[in-house]
Design an enzyme around this catalytic site. Structure first.
Site, mmCIF file in Angstrom:
data_model
loop_
_atom_site.group_PDB
_atom_site.id
_atom_site.type_symbol
_atom_site.label_atom_id
_atom_site.label_comp_id
_atom_site.label_asym_id
_atom_site.label_seq_id
_atom_site.Cartn_x
_atom_site.Cartn_y
_atom_site.Cartn_z
ATOM 1 N N ASN A 7 0.865 -1.174 0.000
ATOM 2 C CA ASN A 7 0.000 0.000 0.000
ATOM 3 C C ASN A 7 0.906 1.229 0.000
ATOM 4 O O ASN A 7 1.502 1.567 1.029
ATOM 5 C CB ASN A 7 -0.887 -0.025 1.255
ATOM 6 C CG ASN A 7 -1.924 1.087 1.247
ATOM 7 O OD1 ASN A 7 -1.882 1.973 0.383
ATOM 8 N ND2 ASN A 7 -2.830 1.053 2.187
ATOM 9 N N ARG A 88 -2.309 -2.178 -3.657
ATOM 10 C CA ARG A 88 -3.591 -1.505 -3.468
ATOM 11 C C ARG A 88 -3.612 -0.296 -4.404
ATOM 12 O O ARG A 88 -2.691 0.523 -4.392
ATOM 13 C CB ARG A 88 -3.713 -1.019 -2.024
ATOM 14 C CG ARG A 88 -4.962 -0.210 -1.839
ATOM 15 C CD ARG A 88 -4.963 0.519 -0.538
ATOM 16 N NE ARG A 88 -6.231 1.173 -0.347
ATOM 17 C CZ ARG A 88 -6.414 2.259 0.391
ATOM 18 N NH1 ARG A 88 -5.392 2.805 1.017
ATOM 19 N NH2 ARG A 88 -7.610 2.787 0.512
ATOM 20 N N HIS A 177 -13.217 1.247 0.010
ATOM 21 C CA HIS A 177 -13.100 0.108 0.959
ATOM 22 C C HIS A 177 -13.553 -1.207 0.316
ATOM 23 O O HIS A 177 -13.904 -2.155 1.022
ATOM 24 C CB HIS A 177 -13.984 0.303 2.219
ATOM 25 C CG HIS A 177 -13.513 1.349 3.160
ATOM 26 N ND1 HIS A 177 -14.393 2.092 3.922
ATOM 27 C CD2 HIS A 177 -12.274 1.763 3.505
ATOM 28 C CE1 HIS A 177 -13.713 2.937 4.671
ATOM 29 N NE2 HIS A 177 -12.430 2.769 4.444
ATOM 30 N N HIS A 203 -17.958 -1.378 7.503
ATOM 31 C CA HIS A 203 -16.526 -1.166 7.758
ATOM 32 C C HIS A 203 -16.441 0.128 8.556
ATOM 33 O O HIS A 203 -16.604 1.214 8.003
ATOM 34 C CB HIS A 203 -15.780 -1.046 6.420
ATOM 35 C CG HIS A 203 -14.319 -0.746 6.563
ATOM 36 N ND1 HIS A 203 -13.334 -1.644 6.191
ATOM 37 C CD2 HIS A 203 -13.663 0.336 7.049
ATOM 38 C CE1 HIS A 203 -12.148 -1.122 6.441
ATOM 39 N NE2 HIS A 203 -12.316 0.086 6.952
ATOM 40 N N ARG A 236 -13.927 12.803 9.068
ATOM 41 C CA ARG A 236 -14.742 13.194 7.901
ATOM 42 C C ARG A 236 -16.202 13.354 8.282
ATOM 43 O O ARG A 236 -16.727 12.586 9.099
ATOM 44 C CB ARG A 236 -14.612 12.140 6.791
ATOM 45 C CG ARG A 236 -13.336 12.235 6.010
ATOM 46 C CD ARG A 236 -13.147 11.077 5.060
ATOM 47 N NE ARG A 236 -12.115 10.175 5.530
ATOM 48 C CZ ARG A 236 -11.813 8.998 4.987
ATOM 49 N NH1 ARG A 236 -12.468 8.577 3.929
ATOM 50 N NH2 ARG A 236 -10.869 8.244 5.490
ATOM 51 N N ARG A 280 -11.016 5.650 20.993
ATOM 52 C CA ARG A 280 -10.596 5.299 22.367
ATOM 53 C C ARG A 280 -10.572 6.535 23.249
ATOM 54 O O ARG A 280 -11.019 6.497 24.405
ATOM 55 C CB ARG A 280 -9.214 4.632 22.354
ATOM 56 C CG ARG A 280 -9.282 3.192 21.901
ATOM 57 C CD ARG A 280 -7.932 2.657 21.584
ATOM 58 N NE ARG A 280 -7.417 3.288 20.359
ATOM 59 C CZ ARG A 280 -6.493 2.764 19.570
ATOM 60 N NH1 ARG A 280 -5.949 1.613 19.883
ATOM 61 N NH2 ARG A 280 -6.110 3.371 18.475
ATOM 62 N N GLY A 326 -11.375 -0.926 12.733
ATOM 63 C CA GLY A 326 -10.977 -0.551 14.090
ATOM 64 C C GLY A 326 -12.098 -0.559 15.116
ATOM 65 O O GLY A 326 -11.999 -1.210 16.162
ATOM 66 N N GLU A 379 -7.293 -6.754 4.382
ATOM 67 C CA GLU A 379 -7.155 -6.314 2.985
ATOM 68 C C GLU A 379 -5.857 -6.848 2.365
ATOM 69 O O GLU A 379 -5.816 -7.174 1.188
ATOM 70 C CB GLU A 379 -7.183 -4.787 2.920
ATOM 71 C CG GLU A 379 -8.577 -4.243 3.188
ATOM 72 C CD GLU A 379 -8.585 -2.782 3.593
ATOM 73 O OE1 GLU A 379 -8.352 -2.495 4.782
ATOM 74 O OE2 GLU A 379 -8.816 -1.928 2.725
HETATM 75 P P1 AMP Z 1 -9.010 1.736 11.424
HETATM 76 O O1 AMP Z 1 -9.125 2.943 10.573
HETATM 77 O O2 AMP Z 1 -9.751 0.553 10.922
HETATM 78 O O3 AMP Z 1 -7.587 1.410 11.782
HETATM 79 O O4 AMP Z 1 -9.729 2.102 12.820
HETATM 80 C C1 AMP Z 1 -9.223 3.076 13.688
HETATM 81 C C2 AMP Z 1 -10.263 3.382 14.759
HETATM 82 O O5 AMP Z 1 -10.512 2.183 15.535
HETATM 83 C C3 AMP Z 1 -9.799 4.447 15.734
HETATM 84 O O6 AMP Z 1 -10.842 5.356 16.006
HETATM 85 C C4 AMP Z 1 -9.492 3.643 16.969
HETATM 86 O O7 AMP Z 1 -9.664 4.379 18.126
HETATM 87 C C5 AMP Z 1 -10.533 2.527 16.905
HETATM 88 N N1 AMP Z 1 -10.169 1.472 17.828
HETATM 89 C C6 AMP Z 1 -9.114 0.624 17.758
HETATM 90 N N2 AMP Z 1 -9.069 -0.152 18.882
HETATM 91 C C7 AMP Z 1 -10.089 0.235 19.681
HETATM 92 C C8 AMP Z 1 -10.569 -0.154 20.964
HETATM 93 N N3 AMP Z 1 -9.944 -1.097 21.661
HETATM 94 N N4 AMP Z 1 -11.672 0.455 21.465
HETATM 95 C C9 AMP Z 1 -12.271 1.419 20.775
HETATM 96 N N5 AMP Z 1 -11.876 1.853 19.563
HETATM 97 C C10 AMP Z 1 -10.803 1.270 19.014
#
Ligand code: AMP
Length: 393
Positions: A7, A88, A177, A203, A236, A280, A326, A379
């Site tokens: 990527n 990608r 996605h 997603h 966003r 988080r 996430g 992915e």
């Molecule tokens: P991604 O773009 O798929 O990597 O997702 C990132 C998002 O997932 C961020 O907002 C992170 O805070 C959230 N995330 C990852 N681990 C946790 C967790 N244990 N509890 C809550 N949110 C999380």
């Protein structure tokens, strides 16, 4: 077989080396600040993270450093062990409906879509060219974020704007996605032993999109002409009334680009909570009673729930809802908030099944009208599998 999944961003390059058919990650890593001062890279291998500081003038330097790193760390003995490289590519327009073997001619065709994804496609192509140079005899495959969505029909992908904008300018919904939604759909179909499933695939990460899939074909998806549309995301806005753009431009004396930048980078969870784009941090603030963090999470969950209800109607009743990325994989709080907002569809959370992160599991009760599954996305694996499949042709 050893396949590299790549990527490439404008100043970064992420890689995963995967052994197939075992689906085992051998090594992974990230090159950062390519073409800038202070460039460095990390290679993760056998649980250890190796950090290197090195001047990386452009993507070719990064690819050379990667090849050298793989050999120096004895991850491979020779470059001949790399059987394919999957890349990608964010935008394949209407033309690229599936993954393709890359050559100069195909790259030329892909660059026709650079205008539609100016931050991503040129960088993706730069990555491909660097690998073509470093590994001239190895198959290079392009895997498009947009490809899975090319089954959408005009009714879904058109905006209700002058039809000529679509004909002459390519203004339409493309969706993104796609590689993640396709992987999740494959996983849930395999798990439930059916390939005719009606799936609502959510997603939900920093970027977020929902896709309605019927028998492996996308019917509709929430992202649009660009990845700004649809759901509220980390930074966003998701869907807005376009008229607010000239209004804010005039009131705040901003250019159009500046407003769109704020919609991409200062909105969503960050914009509403004022705390962070990271859920988080938002969850920590909620525990402290922060009103705007509570509102941000409520808005996020409500929008996901609204899309699920809409797509349930579009599909004539979904067989399964999947949550990934996430938040979908890890946020126990967000999963609960979303499912509680779709109780009118007969969906019932089993809280005793929801207390985990990052696993492939069902989280609803046995009598839930639609089961909800958490399906970790991958992915990189999807890219590697496509590369393997095309290498056999
Ligand atoms: P991604 O773009 O798929 O990597 O997702 C990132 C998002 O997932 C961020 O907002 C992170 O805070 C959230 N995330 C990852 N681990 C946790 C967790 N244990 N509890 C809550 N949110 C999380």
């Amino acid at each position: 077989m050893k396949i590299l999944a790549i990527n490439a961003g404008s100043s970064s390059l992420k890689f995963t080396l995967i052994e197939l058919p075992e689906e085992k990650v051998l090594a992974s890593g990230l090159f950062e600040k390519i073409g800038m001062a202070g460039s460095f890279y990390t290679i993760k291998y056998q649980g250890e993270k190796h950090v290197f500081e090195k001047e990386l003038k452009d993507h070719s330097y990064a690819v050379d450093a990667l090849m050298q790193g793989l050999i120096d760390l004895k991850i491979i003995n020779s470059l001949d062990e790399i059987d394919g490289v999957g890349h990608r590519i964010v935008h394949g327009g209407q033309k690229f409906t599936e993954s393709v073997i890359l050559n100069d001619e195909v790259l030329e065709e892909i660059s026709a879509y650079n205008e539609l994804a100016p931050l991503h496609n040129p960088a993706n192509i730069m990555g491909v060219k660097a690998f073509m140079k470093a590994l001239p005899r190895v198959i290079q495959v392009g895997v498009f974020d947009t490809a899975f969505h090319t089954t959408m029909k005009e009714r879904e992908f058109l905006y209700a704007v002058p039809y000529e904008w679509y004909q002459d300018l390519g203004v339409r919904k493309y969706g993104f996605h796609g590689t993640s939604h396709r992987f999740v759909n494959k996983e849930i179909c395999e798990k439930l032993g059916r390939d005719d499933l009606k799936v609502i695939s959510c997603h939900i990460g920093n970027g977020a999109s929902i896709t309605a899939i019927d028998g492996g074909k996308v019917v509709d998806t929430s992202m649009g002409f660009t990845p700004l549309a649809g759901l509220m995301m980390g930074t966003r806005s998701g869907d807005i009334d376009a008229s607010l753009i000239p209004y804010v431009m005039n009131k705040l004396n901003l250019t159009c680009e500046e407003v769109v930048n704020d919609l991409n980078k200062k909105s969503g969870l960050l914009g509403i909570s004022g705390v962070s784009s990271d859920s988080r941090d938002v969850e920590d603030a909620i525990k402290e009673g922060n009103e705007r963090a509570i509102l941000a999470q409520d808005m996020y969950a409500q929008r996901v729930a609204n899309y699920i209800a809409m797509y349930n109607n579009l599909l004539g009743g979904a067989d399964v809802i999947t949550l990934t990325a996430g938040l979908g994989e890890n946020s126990i709080m967000m999963r609960e908030a979303i499912i509680n907002k779709i109780s009118s569809l007969g969906v019932k959370l089993d809280p005793s099944k929801n207390d985990f992160r990052g696993e492939f599991r069902c989280i609803t009760t046995d009598d839930s009208k639609i089961p909800v599954w958490v399906v970790p996305t991958n992915e990189e694996l999807m890219i590697a599998l496509d590369t393997l499949n095309l290498s056999k042709k």
